[in-house]
Design a protein around this motif. Sequence first.
Motif, mmCIF file in Angstrom:
data_model
loop_
_atom_site.group_PDB
_atom_site.id
_atom_site.type_symbol
_atom_site.label_atom_id
_atom_site.label_comp_id
_atom_site.label_asym_id
_atom_site.label_seq_id
_atom_site.Cartn_x
_atom_site.Cartn_y
_atom_site.Cartn_z
ATOM 1 N N VAL A 48 30.302 -47.348 35.504
ATOM 2 C CA VAL A 48 29.425 -48.328 36.126
ATOM 3 C C VAL A 48 28.235 -47.640 36.788
ATOM 4 O O VAL A 48 27.084 -47.956 36.504
ATOM 5 C CB VAL A 48 30.183 -49.171 37.177
ATOM 6 N N ALA A 49 28.515 -46.705 37.685
ATOM 7 C CA ALA A 49 27.437 -46.039 38.413
ATOM 8 C C ALA A 49 27.962 -44.751 39.026
ATOM 9 O O ALA A 49 29.163 -44.605 39.256
ATOM 10 C CB ALA A 49 26.878 -46.946 39.505
ATOM 11 N N ALA A 50 27.044 -43.831 39.306
ATOM 12 C CA ALA A 50 27.416 -42.586 39.962
ATOM 13 C C ALA A 50 26.264 -42.115 40.835
ATOM 14 O O ALA A 50 25.102 -42.471 40.598
ATOM 15 C CB ALA A 50 27.786 -41.517 38.935
ATOM 16 N N ILE A 51 26.609 -41.302 41.826
ATOM 17 C CA ILE A 51 25.609 -40.805 42.768
ATOM 18 C C ILE A 51 25.934 -39.368 43.117
ATOM 19 O O ILE A 51 27.093 -38.995 43.286
ATOM 20 C CB ILE A 51 25.559 -41.712 44.019
ATOM 21 N N SER A 52 24.905 -38.552 43.236
ATOM 22 C CA SER A 52 25.093 -37.152 43.589
ATOM 23 C C SER A 52 25.444 -37.008 45.059
ATOM 24 O O SER A 52 25.338 -37.958 45.834
ATOM 25 C CB SER A 52 23.823 -36.366 43.268
ATOM 26 N N TRP A 53 25.827 -35.816 45.436
ATOM 27 C CA TRP A 53 26.193 -35.560 46.833
ATOM 28 C C TRP A 53 25.030 -35.919 47.772
ATOM 29 O O TRP A 53 25.220 -36.563 48.784
ATOM 30 C CB TRP A 53 26.579 -34.102 47.010
ATOM 31 N N SER A 54 23.828 -35.548 47.414
ATOM 32 C CA SER A 54 22.683 -35.788 48.292
ATOM 33 C C SER A 54 22.212 -37.237 48.246
ATOM 34 O O SER A 54 21.475 -37.687 49.122
ATOM 35 C CB SER A 54 21.525 -34.884 47.889
ATOM 36 N N ALA A 56 20.234 -38.224 45.959
ATOM 37 C CA ALA A 56 18.922 -38.199 45.318
ATOM 38 C C ALA A 56 18.990 -38.570 43.846
ATOM 39 O O ALA A 56 17.993 -38.993 43.254
ATOM 40 C CB ALA A 56 18.296 -36.814 45.460
ATOM 41 N N SER A 57 20.152 -38.404 43.239
ATOM 42 C CA SER A 57 20.311 -38.686 41.822
ATOM 43 C C SER A 57 21.359 -39.764 41.616
ATOM 44 O O SER A 57 22.446 -39.703 42.182
ATOM 45 C CB SER A 57 20.725 -37.421 41.074
ATOM 46 N N THR A 58 21.018 -40.767 40.811
ATOM 47 C CA THR A 58 21.959 -41.831 40.485
ATOM 48 C C THR A 58 21.922 -42.099 38.975
ATOM 49 O O THR A 58 20.954 -41.740 38.298
ATOM 50 C CB THR A 58 21.640 -43.140 41.218
ATOM 51 N N SER A 59 22.969 -42.717 38.496
ATOM 52 C CA SER A 59 23.030 -43.102 37.098
ATOM 53 C C SER A 59 23.776 -44.418 37.003
ATOM 54 O O SER A 59 24.699 -44.670 37.796
ATOM 55 C CB SER A 59 23.748 -42.014 36.285
ATOM 56 N N TYR A 60 23.393 -45.243 36.023
ATOM 57 C CA TYR A 60 24.009 -46.564 35.879
ATOM 58 C C TYR A 60 24.367 -46.832 34.421
ATOM 59 O O TYR A 60 23.666 -46.388 33.496
ATOM 60 C CB TYR A 60 23.047 -47.655 36.345
ATOM 61 N N GLY A 61 25.426 -47.589 34.230
ATOM 62 C CA GLY A 61 25.749 -48.056 32.901
ATOM 63 C C GLY A 61 24.722 -49.086 32.452
ATOM 64 O O GLY A 61 24.143 -49.792 33.281
ATOM 65 N N ASP A 62 24.504 -49.178 31.166
ATOM 66 C CA ASP A 62 23.471 -50.072 30.647
ATOM 67 C C ASP A 62 23.703 -51.529 31.058
ATOM 68 O O ASP A 62 22.753 -52.271 31.297
ATOM 69 C CB ASP A 62 23.419 -49.968 29.120
ATOM 70 N N SER A 102 28.632 -31.560 42.719
ATOM 71 C CA SER A 102 27.631 -32.449 43.306
ATOM 72 C C SER A 102 26.785 -33.191 42.286
ATOM 73 O O SER A 102 26.107 -34.157 42.628
ATOM 74 C CB SER A 102 26.707 -31.652 44.224
ATOM 75 N N ILE A 103 26.830 -32.770 41.013
ATOM 76 C CA ILE A 103 25.953 -33.327 39.992
ATOM 77 C C ILE A 103 26.565 -34.592 39.401
ATOM 78 O O ILE A 103 27.761 -34.667 39.158
ATOM 79 C CB ILE A 103 25.689 -32.292 38.883
#
Length: 124
Positions: A48-54, A56-62, A102-103
């Motif tokens: 669904v979604a992810a976030i880095s430790w900081s 600053a970086s996120t990712s989402y499922g389409d 963290s990535i």
Amino acid sequence: QVQVVESGGGLVQAGGSLRLSCAASGRTLSGYAMGWFRQAPGKEREFVAAISWSGASTSYGDSVKGRFTISRDNAKNSIYLQMNSLKPEDTAVYYCAARRYSIVVVSQDDYAFWGQGTQVTVSS
């Protein structure tokens, strides 16, 4: 060892919103990327979604891009998933997961610690 517990699930009408929370215990989440996954009945678990430790970086499922937002509060050792414009196809058990690095990554195989899940049901 990290333990994570999800909360905030429930029943909502299509078009509504929910905010999921994930609280970690056992150790600080320092250096840990975090993710949300979901599994609908009869289907495989999906990213669904992810976030880095900081943060600053996120990712989402389409399927959730533009509707869901992941965030974290490291001071509270917690992450969140704001879900807007919910659809019946968002109905699933939502899982929080922690990764030792963290990535941001999207593969569930890279997450070592998982919660028990919280049910989200979206009615049409």
